[in-house]
Design a protein around this motif. Sequence first.
Motif, PDB file in Angstrom:
ATOM      1  N   THR A  63       0.829  -1.205   0.000  1.00  0.00           N
ATOM      2  CA  THR A  63       0.000   0.000   0.000  1.00  0.00           C
ATOM      3  C   THR A  63       0.864   1.257   0.000  1.00  0.00           C
ATOM      4  OG1 THR A  63      -1.787  -1.108   1.168  1.00  0.00           O
ATOM      5  CG2 THR A  63      -1.697   1.285   1.369  1.00  0.00           C
ATOM      6  N   HIS A  64       1.798   1.319   0.934  1.00  0.00           N
ATOM      7  CA  HIS A  64       2.614   2.529   1.064  1.00  0.00           C
ATOM      8  C   HIS A  64       3.660   2.634  -0.042  1.00  0.00           C
ATOM      9  CE1 HIS A  64       0.722   2.183   5.020  1.00  0.00           C
ATOM     10  NE2 HIS A  64       0.596   3.492   4.845  1.00  0.00           N
ATOM     11  N   THR A  65       4.098   1.498  -0.550  1.00  0.00           N
ATOM     12  CA  THR A  65       5.016   1.522  -1.687  1.00  0.00           C
ATOM     13  C   THR A  65       4.331   2.144  -2.900  1.00  0.00           C
ATOM     14  OG1 THR A  65       6.088  -0.478  -0.854  1.00  0.00           O
ATOM     15  CG2 THR A  65       6.497   0.108  -3.153  1.00  0.00           C
ATOM     16  N   ILE A  66       3.107   1.729  -3.160  1.00  0.00           N
ATOM     17  CA  ILE A  66       2.366   2.287  -4.292  1.00  0.00           C
ATOM     18  C   ILE A  66       2.056   3.759  -4.055  1.00  0.00           C
ATOM     19  CG2 ILE A  66       0.150   2.203  -5.530  1.00  0.00           C
ATOM     20  CD1 ILE A  66       0.351  -0.866  -5.377  1.00  0.00           C
ATOM     21  N   LEU A  67       1.683   4.127  -2.842  1.00  0.00           N
ATOM     22  CA  LEU A  67       1.455   5.554  -2.562  1.00  0.00           C
ATOM     23  C   LEU A  67       2.715   6.367  -2.848  1.00  0.00           C
ATOM     24  CD1 LEU A  67      -0.656   5.525   0.741  1.00  0.00           C
ATOM     25  CD2 LEU A  67      -1.425   6.211  -1.543  1.00  0.00           C
ATOM     26  N   GLY A  68       3.864   5.859  -2.417  1.00  0.00           N
ATOM     27  CA  GLY A  68       5.116   6.569  -2.660  1.00  0.00           C
ATOM     28  C   GLY A  68       5.407   6.728  -4.140  1.00  0.00           C
ATOM     29  N   LEU A  69       5.135   5.687  -4.904  1.00  0.00           N
ATOM     30  CA  LEU A  69       5.373   5.759  -6.347  1.00  0.00           C
ATOM     31  C   LEU A  69       4.411   6.727  -7.026  1.00  0.00           C
ATOM     32  CD1 LEU A  69       6.004   1.961  -6.932  1.00  0.00           C
ATOM     33  CD2 LEU A  69       7.714   3.801  -7.120  1.00  0.00           C
ATOM     34  N   LEU A  70       3.149   6.710  -6.595  1.00  0.00           N
ATOM     35  CA  LEU A  70       2.168   7.624  -7.199  1.00  0.00           C
ATOM     36  C   LEU A  70       2.409   9.066  -6.764  1.00  0.00           C
ATOM     37  CD1 LEU A  70      -1.125   5.520  -7.060  1.00  0.00           C
ATOM     38  CD2 LEU A  70       0.299   6.053  -9.056  1.00  0.00           C
ATOM     39  N   GLN A  71       3.080   9.247  -5.647  1.00  0.00           N
ATOM     40  CA  GLN A  71       3.442  10.605  -5.242  1.00  0.00           C
ATOM     41  C   GLN A  71       4.421  11.210  -6.247  1.00  0.00           C
ATOM     42  OE1 GLN A  71       6.063  10.918  -1.912  1.00  0.00           O
ATOM     43  NE2 GLN A  71       5.427  12.995  -1.425  1.00  0.00           N
ATOM     44  N   GLN A  72       5.260  10.355  -6.808  1.00  0.00           N
ATOM     45  CA  GLN A  72       6.251  10.837  -7.764  1.00  0.00           C
ATOM     46  C   GLN A  72       5.625  11.211  -9.101  1.00  0.00           C
ATOM     47  OE1 GLN A  72       9.085   7.604  -7.756  1.00  0.00           O
ATOM     48  NE2 GLN A  72      10.213   8.504  -6.046  1.00  0.00           N
ATOM     49  N   GLU A  73       4.649  10.416  -9.545  1.00  0.00           N
ATOM     50  CA  GLU A  73       3.955  10.740 -10.793  1.00  0.00           C
ATOM     51  C   GLU A  73       2.712   9.877 -10.949  1.00  0.00           C
ATOM     52  OE1 GLU A  73       5.614   9.242 -14.668  1.00  0.00           O
ATOM     53  OE2 GLU A  73       7.323   8.742 -13.389  1.00  0.00           O
ATOM     54  N   GLU A  74       1.769  10.383 -11.729  1.00  0.00           N
ATOM     55  CA  GLU A  74       0.562   9.625 -12.042  1.00  0.00           C
ATOM     56  C   GLU A  74       0.939   8.446 -12.933  1.00  0.00           C
ATOM     57  OE1 GLU A  74      -2.051  12.360 -13.989  1.00  0.00           O
ATOM     58  OE2 GLU A  74      -2.552  13.401 -12.134  1.00  0.00           O
ATOM     59  N   MET A  75       0.285   7.289 -12.694  1.00  0.00           N
ATOM     60  CA  MET A  75       0.613   6.097 -13.476  1.00  0.00           C
ATOM     61  C   MET A  75      -0.586   5.172 -13.569  1.00  0.00           C
ATOM     62  SD  MET A  75       4.359   4.871 -12.205  1.00  0.00           S
ATOM     63  CE  MET A  75       4.538   5.710 -10.642  1.00  0.00           C
ATOM     64  N   THR A  76      -0.513   4.291 -14.538  1.00  0.00           N
ATOM     65  CA  THR A  76      -1.484   3.205 -14.638  1.00  0.00           C
ATOM     66  C   THR A  76      -0.956   2.036 -13.801  1.00  0.00           C
ATOM     67  OG1 THR A  76      -0.394   2.180 -16.536  1.00  0.00           O
ATOM     68  CG2 THR A  76      -2.068   3.867 -17.015  1.00  0.00           C
ATOM     69  N   GLY A  77      -1.807   1.055 -13.581  1.00  0.00           N
ATOM     70  CA  GLY A  77      -1.351  -0.151 -12.899  1.00  0.00           C
ATOM     71  C   GLY A  77      -0.255  -0.847 -13.679  1.00  0.00           C
ATOM     72  N   TYR A  78      -0.401  -0.863 -14.987  1.00  0.00           N
ATOM     73  CA  TYR A  78       0.614  -1.459 -15.851  1.00  0.00           C
ATOM     74  C   TYR A  78       1.951  -0.722 -15.717  1.00  0.00           C
ATOM     75  CZ  TYR A  78       3.000  -3.051 -20.063  1.00  0.00           C
ATOM     76  OH  TYR A  78       3.929  -3.570 -20.942  1.00  0.00           O
ATOM     77  N   ASP A  79       1.898   0.611 -15.690  1.00  0.00           N
ATOM     78  CA  ASP A  79       3.123   1.402 -15.518  1.00  0.00           C
ATOM     79  C   ASP A  79       3.782   1.102 -14.180  1.00  0.00           C
ATOM     80  OD1 ASP A  79       2.673   2.675 -17.966  1.00  0.00           O
ATOM     81  OD2 ASP A  79       1.631   4.376 -17.033  1.00  0.00           O
ATOM     82  N   LEU A  80       2.976   0.973 -13.135  1.00  0.00           N
ATOM     83  CA  LEU A  80       3.524   0.644 -11.822  1.00  0.00           C
ATOM     84  C   LEU A  80       4.301  -0.669 -11.880  1.00  0.00           C
ATOM     85  CD1 LEU A  80       0.541   1.658  -9.536  1.00  0.00           C
ATOM     86  CD2 LEU A  80       2.879   2.536  -9.334  1.00  0.00           C
ATOM     87  N   LYS A  81       3.717  -1.653 -12.543  1.00  0.00           N
ATOM     88  CA  LYS A  81       4.372  -2.959 -12.634  1.00  0.00           C
ATOM     89  C   LYS A  81       5.642  -2.892 -13.469  1.00  0.00           C
ATOM     90  CE  LYS A  81       4.963  -7.455 -12.532  1.00  0.00           C
ATOM     91  NZ  LYS A  81       6.044  -7.844 -11.651  1.00  0.00           N
ATOM     92  N   THR A  82       5.542  -2.385 -14.685  1.00  0.00           N
ATOM     93  CA  THR A  82       6.674  -2.465 -15.611  1.00  0.00           C
ATOM     94  C   THR A  82       7.768  -1.435 -15.335  1.00  0.00           C
ATOM     95  OG1 THR A  82       5.522  -1.087 -17.238  1.00  0.00           O
ATOM     96  CG2 THR A  82       5.292  -3.480 -17.451  1.00  0.00           C
ATOM     97  N   SER A  83       7.394  -0.211 -15.035  1.00  0.00           N
ATOM     98  CA  SER A  83       8.395   0.840 -14.844  1.00  0.00           C
ATOM     99  C   SER A  83       8.932   0.894 -13.421  1.00  0.00           C
ATOM    100  CB  SER A  83       7.805   2.206 -15.194  1.00  0.00           C
ATOM    101  OG  SER A  83       7.432   2.240 -16.537  1.00  0.00           O
ATOM    102  N   CYS A  84       8.119   0.495 -12.467  1.00  0.00           N
ATOM    103  CA  CYS A  84       8.528   0.634 -11.064  1.00  0.00           C
ATOM    104  C   CYS A  84       8.936  -0.695 -10.441  1.00  0.00           C
ATOM    105  CB  CYS A  84       7.406   1.284 -10.261  1.00  0.00           C
ATOM    106  SG  CYS A  84       7.016   2.948 -10.856  1.00  0.00           S
TER     107      CYS A  84
END
Length: 178
Positions: free
Chosen positions: A4-25
Amino acid sequence: MSLTHTILGLLQQEEMTGYDLKTSCFDQCIAHLWTADQAQIYRTLDKLFERGWITYTVKIQRDRPNRKVYSMTETGTAELIRWLQCPQPLPTVREPLLVQLFFAAQLPNQAIIQLLEQQLAARNEKLVVCENIELPVLGDQFASREQIMQRLVLELVIQKEQTYIDWLKIAIDVLCHQ
């Protein structure tokens, strides 16, 4: 630490799709820190949305399915800030190789050495990946605060891998000379 907090931290950096979260992050940016599969990511995004910590906009695409682009809400930002300030307990460490070694006295040395050499190869591979992550070195006056924090984390990961590699070499040497 939670997904939960990992995804929040990543979305704080920039808006993303779920796919972007998986592949880029998760597959690239933080693979050395935290892993998550696509299903875990989407389940967590649903929970974050239900809690009001993130929102999304739907981007219409012609020849592909529409995309949900997720972003933080003020409530989500407040939750991330709260979590960032909380001390974290020591993690539960599970080291399957060490458990194997603990009980491996009944195996011949060559079988144990083979396990250790496989682990050594995997650790060396991970070390190379970490060393090739492009971040400014510590002390670089042009590094952003975010880059400095990421470099500090990366330095610890590199040191841990190097320590494990050094220990594996010692263990192999001990068994070769026993």
